[in-house]
Design a protein around this motif. Structure first.
Motif, PDB file in Angstrom:
ATOM      1  N   UNK A  35      -1.893   3.220  -8.101  1.00  0.00           N
ATOM      2  CA  UNK A  35      -1.773   1.773  -8.260  1.00  0.00           C
ATOM      3  C   UNK A  35      -3.172   1.164  -8.328  1.00  0.00           C
ATOM      4  N   UNK A  36      -3.380   0.276  -9.277  1.00  0.00           N
ATOM      5  CA  UNK A  36      -4.649  -0.436  -9.423  1.00  0.00           C
ATOM      6  C   UNK A  36      -4.335  -1.928  -9.325  1.00  0.00           C
ATOM      7  N   UNK A  37      -4.907  -2.603  -8.336  1.00  0.00           N
ATOM      8  CA  UNK A  37      -4.639  -4.022  -8.115  1.00  0.00           C
ATOM      9  C   UNK A  37      -5.360  -4.855  -9.180  1.00  0.00           C
ATOM     10  N   UNK A  38      -4.586  -5.631  -9.954  1.00  0.00           N
ATOM     11  CA  UNK A  38      -5.173  -6.428 -11.032  1.00  0.00           C
ATOM     12  C   UNK A  38      -5.206  -7.928 -10.713  1.00  0.00           C
ATOM     13  N   UNK A  39      -4.406  -8.349  -9.714  1.00  0.00           N
ATOM     14  CA  UNK A  39      -4.401  -9.764  -9.338  1.00  0.00           C
ATOM     15  C   UNK A  39      -3.760  -9.907  -7.963  1.00  0.00           C
ATOM     16  N   UNK A  44      -0.584  -1.245   0.068  1.00  0.00           N
ATOM     17  CA  UNK A  44       0.079  -0.005  -0.285  1.00  0.00           C
ATOM     18  C   UNK A  44       0.596   0.571   1.017  1.00  0.00           C
ATOM     19  N   UNK A  45       1.866   0.927   1.065  1.00  0.00           N
ATOM     20  CA  UNK A  45       2.502   1.340   2.309  1.00  0.00           C
ATOM     21  C   UNK A  45       2.832   2.827   2.243  1.00  0.00           C
ATOM     22  N   UNK A  46       2.450   3.531   3.294  1.00  0.00           N
ATOM     23  CA  UNK A  46       2.824   4.932   3.484  1.00  0.00           C
ATOM     24  C   UNK A  46       3.632   5.014   4.772  1.00  0.00           C
ATOM     25  N   UNK A  47       4.298   6.127   5.010  1.00  0.00           N
ATOM     26  CA  UNK A  47       5.095   6.264   6.227  1.00  0.00           C
ATOM     27  C   UNK A  47       4.272   6.053   7.492  1.00  0.00           C
ATOM     28  N   UNK A  50      -0.754   1.562   6.317  1.00  0.00           N
ATOM     29  CA  UNK A  50      -0.905   0.732   5.130  1.00  0.00           C
ATOM     30  C   UNK A  50      -2.356   0.748   4.659  1.00  0.00           C
ATOM     31  N   UNK A  51      -2.521   0.503   3.358  1.00  0.00           N
ATOM     32  CA  UNK A  51      -3.836   0.393   2.743  1.00  0.00           C
ATOM     33  C   UNK A  51      -3.921  -1.000   2.127  1.00  0.00           C
ATOM     34  N   UNK A  52      -4.933  -1.770   2.508  1.00  0.00           N
ATOM     35  CA  UNK A  52      -5.079  -3.114   1.951  1.00  0.00           C
ATOM     36  C   UNK A  52      -5.492  -3.030   0.485  1.00  0.00           C
ATOM     37  N   UNK A  53      -4.890  -3.895  -0.333  1.00  0.00           N
ATOM     38  CA  UNK A  53      -5.194  -3.929  -1.759  1.00  0.00           C
ATOM     39  C   UNK A  53      -5.665  -5.315  -2.161  1.00  0.00           C
ATOM     40  N   UNK A  54      -6.836  -5.361  -2.760  1.00  0.00           N
ATOM     41  CA  UNK A  54      -7.377  -6.565  -3.370  1.00  0.00           C
ATOM     42  C   UNK A  54      -7.754  -6.211  -4.797  1.00  0.00           C
ATOM     43  N   UNK A  55      -8.073  -7.207  -5.601  1.00  0.00           N
ATOM     44  CA  UNK A  55      -8.410  -6.959  -7.000  1.00  0.00           C
ATOM     45  C   UNK A  55      -9.472  -5.861  -7.101  1.00  0.00           C
ATOM     46  N   UNK A  56      -9.172  -4.856  -7.923  1.00  0.00           N
ATOM     47  CA  UNK A  56     -10.092  -3.739  -8.134  1.00  0.00           C
ATOM     48  C   UNK A  56      -9.848  -2.555  -7.222  1.00  0.00           C
ATOM     49  N   UNK A  57      -8.988  -2.708  -6.206  1.00  0.00           N
ATOM     50  CA  UNK A  57      -8.701  -1.605  -5.287  1.00  0.00           C
ATOM     51  C   UNK A  57      -7.655  -0.667  -5.872  1.00  0.00           C
ATOM     52  N   UNK A  58      -7.705   0.569  -5.398  1.00  0.00           N
ATOM     53  CA  UNK A  58      -6.789   1.605  -5.863  1.00  0.00           C
ATOM     54  C   UNK A  58      -6.028   2.171  -4.664  1.00  0.00           C
ATOM     55  N   UNK A  72       1.997 -10.458   1.176  1.00  0.00           N
ATOM     56  CA  UNK A  72       2.270 -11.713   1.887  1.00  0.00           C
ATOM     57  C   UNK A  72       2.187 -12.891   0.923  1.00  0.00           C
ATOM     58  N   UNK A  73       1.757 -12.632  -0.303  1.00  0.00           N
ATOM     59  CA  UNK A  73       1.652 -13.666  -1.333  1.00  0.00           C
ATOM     60  C   UNK A  73       2.161 -13.104  -2.641  1.00  0.00           C
ATOM     61  N   UNK A  74       1.261 -12.873  -3.564  1.00  0.00           N
ATOM     62  CA  UNK A  74       1.598 -12.253  -4.842  1.00  0.00           C
ATOM     63  C   UNK A  74       0.647 -11.091  -5.078  1.00  0.00           C
ATOM     64  N   UNK A  75       1.198  -9.974  -5.449  1.00  0.00           N
ATOM     65  CA  UNK A  75       0.426  -8.776  -5.757  1.00  0.00           C
ATOM     66  C   UNK A  75       0.818  -8.320  -7.154  1.00  0.00           C
ATOM     67  N   UNK A  76      -0.177  -8.070  -7.981  1.00  0.00           N
ATOM     68  CA  UNK A  76       0.042  -7.531  -9.321  1.00  0.00           C
ATOM     69  C   UNK A  76      -0.717  -6.218  -9.416  1.00  0.00           C
ATOM     70  N   UNK A  77      -0.014  -5.168  -9.790  1.00  0.00           N
ATOM     71  CA  UNK A  77      -0.642  -3.857  -9.914  1.00  0.00           C
ATOM     72  C   UNK A  77      -0.239  -3.206 -11.229  1.00  0.00           C
ATOM     73  N   UNK A  78      -1.133  -2.390 -11.718  1.00  0.00           N
ATOM     74  CA  UNK A  78      -0.797  -1.463 -12.788  1.00  0.00           C
ATOM     75  C   UNK A  78      -0.552  -0.134 -12.100  1.00  0.00           C
ATOM     76  N   UNK A  79       0.566   0.507 -12.442  1.00  0.00           N
ATOM     77  CA  UNK A  79       0.914   1.787 -11.832  1.00  0.00           C
ATOM     78  C   UNK A  79       0.909   2.873 -12.902  1.00  0.00           C
ATOM     79  N   UNK A  80       0.339   3.994 -12.550  1.00  0.00           N
ATOM     80  CA  UNK A  80       0.287   5.151 -13.436  1.00  0.00           C
ATOM     81  C   UNK A  80       1.021   6.299 -12.763  1.00  0.00           C
ATOM     82  N   UNK A  81       2.026   6.845 -13.407  1.00  0.00           N
ATOM     83  CA  UNK A  81       2.711   8.039 -12.924  1.00  0.00           C
ATOM     84  C   UNK A  81       2.138   9.226 -13.684  1.00  0.00           C
TER      85      UNK A  81
END
Length: 187
Positions: A35-39, A44-47, A50-58, A72-81
């Motif tokens: 996941x790449x945070x774009x906006x 990112x949640x694991x069992x 959690x990993x905090x995501x801000x613009x530019x984070x992976x 807690x607001x709006x998160x936009x990510x590009x996801x690559x499988x």
């Protein structure tokens, strides 16, 4: 390694995760998800955390790892499988794909997997993972082999009818060959 085949198999999606979204924990048995945070921002949640995501984070969820996203607001990510063939049995170098192939060939028990692949015949630490793989017919929709077998017993005699009854095989379709084997062998 066929790089063109890997390139063609990579799936890309864009997700918007609003604050009220409840993305369930899930995994991809044969794909790493990146996941790449774009906006916006989120997590990112694991069992186990959690990993905090801000613009530019992976955020990376390796194949077989339960994960989710929240915000807690709006998160936009590009996801690559990205397809991977993770090793389940390190002693014998048996991959997830090897075990699924054995299932397509009719293996339904630990003993049959051991006989066909050798997995689980070394230290035995992989037996728990093999049991999980054996129990699941469709990873995308979390449909058990038991549910598919029951659908077949109830009259679903095609892959499409099994899909209608259970949801198995209605997303990526990689499990359709296994479903057909279950129909053919009724086990």
């Amino acid at each position: 390694m066929d790089l063109n085949a890997i390139k063609e198999a990579i799936e890309t999606k864009v997700y918007h995760i609003p604050s009220d979204a409840k993305v369930p924990l899930h995994d991809h048995a044969t794909q790493d998800e990146v996941f790449y945070c774009i906006k916006g921002s989120g997590f990112g949640v694991l069992e186990d955390g959690e990993v905090e995501l801000n613009v530019g984070d992976v955020f990376i969820a390796p194949a077989g790892t339960m994960h989710s996203l929240r915000s807690d607001g709006d998160l936009y990510v590009t996801a690559f499988l990205i397809p991977v063939n993770r090793i389940i049995c390190n002693c014998k170098q048996v991959s997830y794909g090897d075990i699924r192939k054995a299932m397509v060939e009719g293996a339904r028990t630990i003993e049959e997997i051991q006989e066909i692949t050798g997995a689980g015949t070394g230290c035995g630490n992989c037996i728990k993972d093999i049991k999980k793989i054996l129990a699941l017919a469709c990873g995308c929709n979390k449909v058990s082999v038991e549910a598919v077998v029951n659908a077949v017993k109830d009259g679903a005699d095609t892959v499409e009818k099994v899909g209608e009854a259970t949801g198995a095989g209605t997303n990526c379709g990689k499990c359709k060959v296994l479903i057909q084997n279950i129909i053919d062998t009724k086990k």
